[in-house]
Design a protein around this motif. Structure first.
Motif, PDB file in Angstrom:
ATOM      1  N   UNK A 468       0.781  -1.175   0.027  1.00 17.54           N
ATOM      2  CA  UNK A 468       0.108  -0.025  -0.091  1.00 17.54           C
ATOM      3  C   UNK A 468       0.803   1.237   0.028  1.00 17.54           C
ATOM      4  N   UNK A 469       0.289   2.250  -0.453  1.00 12.71           N
ATOM      5  CA  UNK A 469       1.150   3.594  -0.420  1.00 12.71           C
ATOM      6  C   UNK A 469       1.445   4.510   0.883  1.00 12.71           C
ATOM      7  N   UNK A 470       1.944   5.299   0.920  1.00 13.02           N
ATOM      8  CA  UNK A 470       2.266   6.015   2.361  1.00 13.02           C
ATOM      9  C   UNK A 470       0.885   6.719   2.819  1.00 13.02           C
ATOM     10  N   UNK A 471       0.093   7.247   1.844  1.00 15.66           N
ATOM     11  CA  UNK A 471      -1.083   7.813   2.181  1.00 15.66           C
ATOM     12  C   UNK A 471      -2.183   6.670   2.621  1.00 15.66           C
ATOM     13  N   UNK A 472      -2.242   5.592   2.040  1.00 13.79           N
ATOM     14  CA  UNK A 472      -3.007   4.556   2.333  1.00 13.79           C
ATOM     15  C   UNK A 472      -2.672   4.134   3.854  1.00 13.79           C
ATOM     16  N   UNK A 473      -1.206   3.858   3.924  1.00 15.34           N
ATOM     17  CA  UNK A 473      -0.772   3.276   5.338  1.00 15.34           C
ATOM     18  C   UNK A 473      -1.385   4.117   6.381  1.00 15.34           C
ATOM     19  N   UNK A 474      -1.271   5.734   6.294  1.00 16.29           N
ATOM     20  CA  UNK A 474      -1.833   6.373   7.259  1.00 16.29           C
ATOM     21  C   UNK A 474      -3.225   6.436   7.545  1.00 16.29           C
ATOM     22  N   UNK A 475      -3.875   6.273   6.280  1.00 15.65           N
ATOM     23  CA  UNK A 475      -5.454   6.059   6.832  1.00 15.65           C
ATOM     24  C   UNK A 475      -5.695   4.547   7.487  1.00 15.65           C
ATOM     25  N   UNK A 476      -4.906   3.736   7.189  1.00 12.66           N
ATOM     26  CA  UNK A 476      -5.174   2.322   7.890  1.00 12.66           C
ATOM     27  C   UNK A 476      -5.086   2.518   9.298  1.00 12.66           C
ATOM     28  N   UNK A 477      -3.615   3.408   9.522  1.00 12.35           N
ATOM     29  CA  UNK A 477      -3.270   3.256  10.879  1.00 12.35           C
ATOM     30  C   UNK A 477      -4.373   4.156  11.799  1.00 12.35           C
ATOM     31  N   UNK A 478      -4.999   5.324  11.090  1.00 10.83           N
ATOM     32  CA  UNK A 478      -5.933   5.969  11.815  1.00 10.83           C
ATOM     33  C   UNK A 478      -7.095   5.274  12.133  1.00 10.83           C
ATOM     34  N   UNK A 479      -7.789   4.351  11.118  1.00 12.69           N
ATOM     35  CA  UNK A 479      -8.759   3.391  11.283  1.00 12.69           C
ATOM     36  C   UNK A 479      -8.389   2.485  12.538  1.00 12.69           C
ATOM     37  N   UNK A 480      -7.232   1.979  12.531  1.00 16.11           N
ATOM     38  CA  UNK A 480      -6.770   1.009  13.618  1.00 16.11           C
ATOM     39  C   UNK A 480      -6.884   1.695  14.811  1.00 16.11           C
ATOM     40  N   UNK A 481      -6.676   2.951  15.184  1.00 17.72           N
ATOM     41  CA  UNK A 481      -6.578   3.988  16.332  1.00 17.72           C
ATOM     42  C   UNK A 481      -7.946   4.040  16.541  1.00 17.72           C
ATOM     43  N   UNK A 482      -8.732   4.459  15.574  1.00 15.40           N
ATOM     44  CA  UNK A 482     -10.197   4.606  16.117  1.00 15.40           C
ATOM     45  C   UNK A 482     -10.970   3.562  16.540  1.00 15.40           C
ATOM     46  N   UNK A 483     -10.529   2.158  16.259  1.00 16.59           N
ATOM     47  CA  UNK A 483     -11.072   1.076  16.880  1.00 16.59           C
ATOM     48  C   UNK A 483     -11.021   0.838  18.219  1.00 16.59           C
ATOM     49  N   UNK A 484      -9.954   1.602  18.882  1.00 18.76           N
ATOM     50  CA  UNK A 484      -9.852   1.594  20.412  1.00 18.76           C
ATOM     51  C   UNK A 484     -10.760   2.097  21.232  1.00 18.76           C
ATOM     52  N   UNK A 485     -11.693   3.305  20.148  1.00 21.84           N
ATOM     53  CA  UNK A 485     -12.602   4.039  21.141  1.00 21.84           C
ATOM     54  C   UNK A 485     -11.885   4.652  22.229  1.00 21.84           C
ATOM     55  N   UNK A 486     -10.875   5.500  22.187  1.00 19.37           N
ATOM     56  CA  UNK A 486     -10.114   5.892  23.347  1.00 19.37           C
ATOM     57  C   UNK A 486     -10.759   6.968  23.788  1.00 19.37           C
ATOM     58  N   UNK A 487     -10.101   7.373  25.045  1.00 20.20           N
ATOM     59  CA  UNK A 487     -10.624   8.742  25.581  1.00 20.20           C
ATOM     60  C   UNK A 487      -9.570   9.980  24.961  1.00 20.20           C
ATOM     61  N   UNK A 488      -8.481   9.561  24.574  1.00 24.28           N
ATOM     62  CA  UNK A 488      -7.466  10.397  23.965  1.00 24.28           C
ATOM     63  C   UNK A 488      -7.203   9.935  22.776  1.00 24.28           C
ATOM     64  N   UNK A 489      -7.071  10.734  21.751  1.00 21.23           N
ATOM     65  CA  UNK A 489      -6.340  10.249  20.413  1.00 21.23           C
ATOM     66  C   UNK A 489      -5.259  11.310  20.073  1.00 21.23           C
ATOM     67  N   UNK A 490      -4.138  10.796  19.464  1.00 29.30           N
ATOM     68  CA  UNK A 490      -2.848  11.670  19.181  1.00 29.30           C
ATOM     69  C   UNK A 490      -2.543  11.401  17.830  1.00 29.30           C
ATOM     70  N   UNK A 491      -2.841  12.152  16.919  1.00 23.19           N
ATOM     71  CA  UNK A 491      -2.398  12.211  15.592  1.00 23.19           C
ATOM     72  C   UNK A 491      -1.333  12.977  15.233  1.00 23.19           C
ATOM     73  N   UNK A 492      -0.128  12.293  15.022  1.00 22.37           N
ATOM     74  CA  UNK A 492       0.998  12.959  14.922  1.00 22.37           C
ATOM     75  C   UNK A 492       1.557  13.000  13.572  1.00 22.37           C
ATOM     76  N   UNK A 493       1.060  14.091  12.729  1.00 21.31           N
ATOM     77  CA  UNK A 493       1.251  14.338  11.503  1.00 21.31           C
ATOM     78  C   UNK A 493       0.706  13.163  10.656  1.00 21.31           C
TER      79      UNK A 493
END
Length: 571
Positions: A468-493
């Motif tokens: 997958x491309x760099x942009x696709x990797x980023x979106x998969x990583x964001x989706x993975x973080x969202x599945x945690x349903x956290x109290x705090x989410x940090x999106x580092x660039x």
């Protein structure tokens, strides 16, 4: 050493029984020359074929039983050593897993890899040698020496003379060999480091056509490893002939003196034959002991390197509080932070309060401390001074699993693992339903490209997500973080590799899906933080302002300069 020795517990029966089997082998082997002496001195002169046959049969049975005992001993030893190596490797890996980021920073990754593989293998081989040669050799030497002394006390003096010569040779070889072996292990680290760096960055190497340069670097390091290994092996190969020279010198002396005793009638031919066999067993035992000694020296280097890992305590300890993180408020109280061995603080005197559910932008020049700031929230590092609080509680009080389960991070370096898309997404929540997975991917704008793959969510990503491309990797990583349903989410660039339209769509979707979740957005694009409730402006490790985007545009020069540079000509 207790931690290393503890790895033998599961395989202790094998490790104990192996020497027992080898002792039986030695007892039988030591008695064979005596039977042979009886054949030469008693059975043959008497002319009794039956006596020769009986003694010969006895010798064959003893040899076969000795062989069987030796096979059993080697099997038990190998099983115990390999099992011990497996347990030790697991223990070292678990120790590394518990390391904090700062602990990992203090070791080279390649060095940890060498310790986990090469050093464990050396120790495993060392244990096998201990349960075979180290037990067998001295036991054979003692048993053979007792019988040889009983046969001829005068000839036994030859053996006594040889011992100091052998011991001095061993000590000399040991002193020369130890630094050479340590040097060789550092070359293993360098080779692994270079190979890992090349394989990780192979695309960059090829895009800059630097294959020849990398080949030259690898060749130099590989040559250094080769020459240091040859140096060590050459030393060990030299020890064998030196020991054999001493052994054969003893054998020649025994033949000469024993021959004179036979001529004078004070010794039988069979006794001399048996005595030579025992002297050979004694001296071969000494040769084995010398090889063991050199291997112990090599082993010590590996043991010391593993002790460094096993004795390194994680700088981040679990806190006692195992309750839940009730809400996502964050406080920094007089916080400063300095990386290990750094000359100055990366963060200086940070004081901030973030209410639960707020969206906070973090902006500033490269290297100003943005990532260092958010790393303290999830305790990837601990503050050098001051207190970081989550939900009005010091983060050091939380159990690490409790805290990190409620703080989701999408790091600058987007890391995916070999396996399918679905398997990677379940890192966020292994029990998530497919509907939840698809909803998270939709919010991260990842659903469209996933569904375009022939196997959809079952598509294999390859090692590190190479498919997958760099942009696709980023979106998969964001989706993975969202599945945690956290109290705090940090999106580092975390949207730097996507276009501005997709960035805008993702931010809108996140706002809808993260209601009540405190969101930190580190960005280089001013557009990514313009919709935030507040923006932290950082410069050289300090918070120079913390306000709404509108107020910052009016009052903060750094924010205004970034805005005007990036938004010039854009309505």
């Amino acid at each position: 050493m207790k931690k290393i020795i503890a790895c033998t517990k599961k395989y202790l029966p094998f490790i104990i029984l192996a020497p027992v089997a080898l002792m039986i082998e030695v007892i039988l082997e030591v008695n064979i020359p005596k039977v042979m002496a009886d054949i030469i001195d008693i059975a043959i002169p008497s002319g009794s074929i039956d006596a020769v046959g009986q003694l010969g049969t006895k010798m064959i049975i003893m040899a076969l039983c000795s062989l069987l005992a030796g096979i059993i001993g080697c099997f038990l030893s190998s099983t115990g050593a390999i099992g011990f190596g497996s347990e030790l490797r697991k223990k070292v890996f678990n120790q590394i897993e518990d390391f904090s980021f700062e602990n990992v920073d203090s070791f080279q990754q390649s060095s940890l890899l060498t310790r986990l593989t090469t050093d464990v293998d050396y120790i495993q081989q060392g244990l096998r040698m201990m349960t075979t040669m180290f037990i067998r050799a001295p036991f054979m030497m003692v048993a053979a020496a007792i019988v040889a002394y009983q046969i001829n006390k005068d000839l036994f003096v030859v053996f006594i003379v040889a011992i100091p010569i052998i011991l001095v040779s061993i000590v000399i070889f040991g002193k020369i060999g130890m630094p050479k072996f340590r040097y060789m292990l550092t070359k293993y680290d360098g080779l692994n480091d270079m190979a890992q760096e090349y394989l990780t960055n192979v695309r960059v190497v090829k895009s800059f056509v630097r294959q020849n340069y990398e080949e030259k670097k690898f060749s130099d390091v590989n040559h250094q490893l080769m020459t240091s290994s040859i140096d060590i092996e050459g030393l060990m190969c030299l020890l064998g002939p030196v020991m054999q020279l001493i052994i054969f010198g003893c054998v020649i002396a025994v033949y000469y003196l024993g021959g004179m005793d036979i001529v004078s009638g004070t010794m039988e031919l069979g006794q001399l034959t048996a005595f030579i066999s025992y002297i050979s067993q004694i001296l071969m035992g000494l040769l084995m002991m010398s090889m063991i000694f050199l291997n112990i020296i090599r082993l010590k280097g590996s043991v010391d390197r593993l002790k460094e890992v096993l004795n390194t305590e994680s700088l981040i300890k679990d806190g006692p509080y195992k309750g839940s993180v009730e809400q996502g408020s964050v406080d920094f109280v007089n916080v400063s932070f300095r990386y290990r061995n750094a000359s100055k603080d990366s963060l200086s005197n940070i004081n901030l309060h973030v209410d639960a559910g707020q969206t906070i932008g973090v902006i500033g020049a490269t290297g100003c401390g943005k990532t260092s700031l958010v790393n303290l929230i999830a305790r990837l590092y601990d503050a050098s001074t001051g207190v970081v609080k989550v939900s009005n509680r010091d983060v050091k009080e939380y159990n690490l699993k409790v805290l990190r389960d409620q703080v989701a991070m999408v790091l600058q370096q987007n890391v995916l693992f070999s396996g399918t898309i679905e398997e990677n997404l379940r890192w966020g929540n292994e029990n998530a339903t497919m509907d939840e997975i698809k909803q998270a991917c939709k919010a991260a704008c990842a659903d469209e490209f996933i569904e375009s793959f022939p196997d959809g969510y079952k598509s294999d990503l390859g090692q590190g997500g190479v498919n997958v491309s760099g942009g696709q990797k980023q979106r998969l990583c964001i989706a993975r973080a969202l599945l945690k349903k956290p109290k705090i989410i940090i999106l580092d660039d975390s949207t730097s590799a996507v276009d501005t339209h997709t960035d805008s769509v993702i931010r809108t979707a996140l706002k809808e899906n993260l209601k009540g979740t405190t969101t930190f957005i580190i960005a280089q694009r001013i557009a990514s933080v313009m919709d935030a409730d507040k923006v932290i402006v950082m410069d050289e490790g300090r918070v120079v302002d913390f306000d709404s985007p509108e107020n910052l545009l009016k009052n903060n020069e750094i924010y205004r300069d970034i805005y005007q540079t990036q938004m010039k000509g854009v309505e």
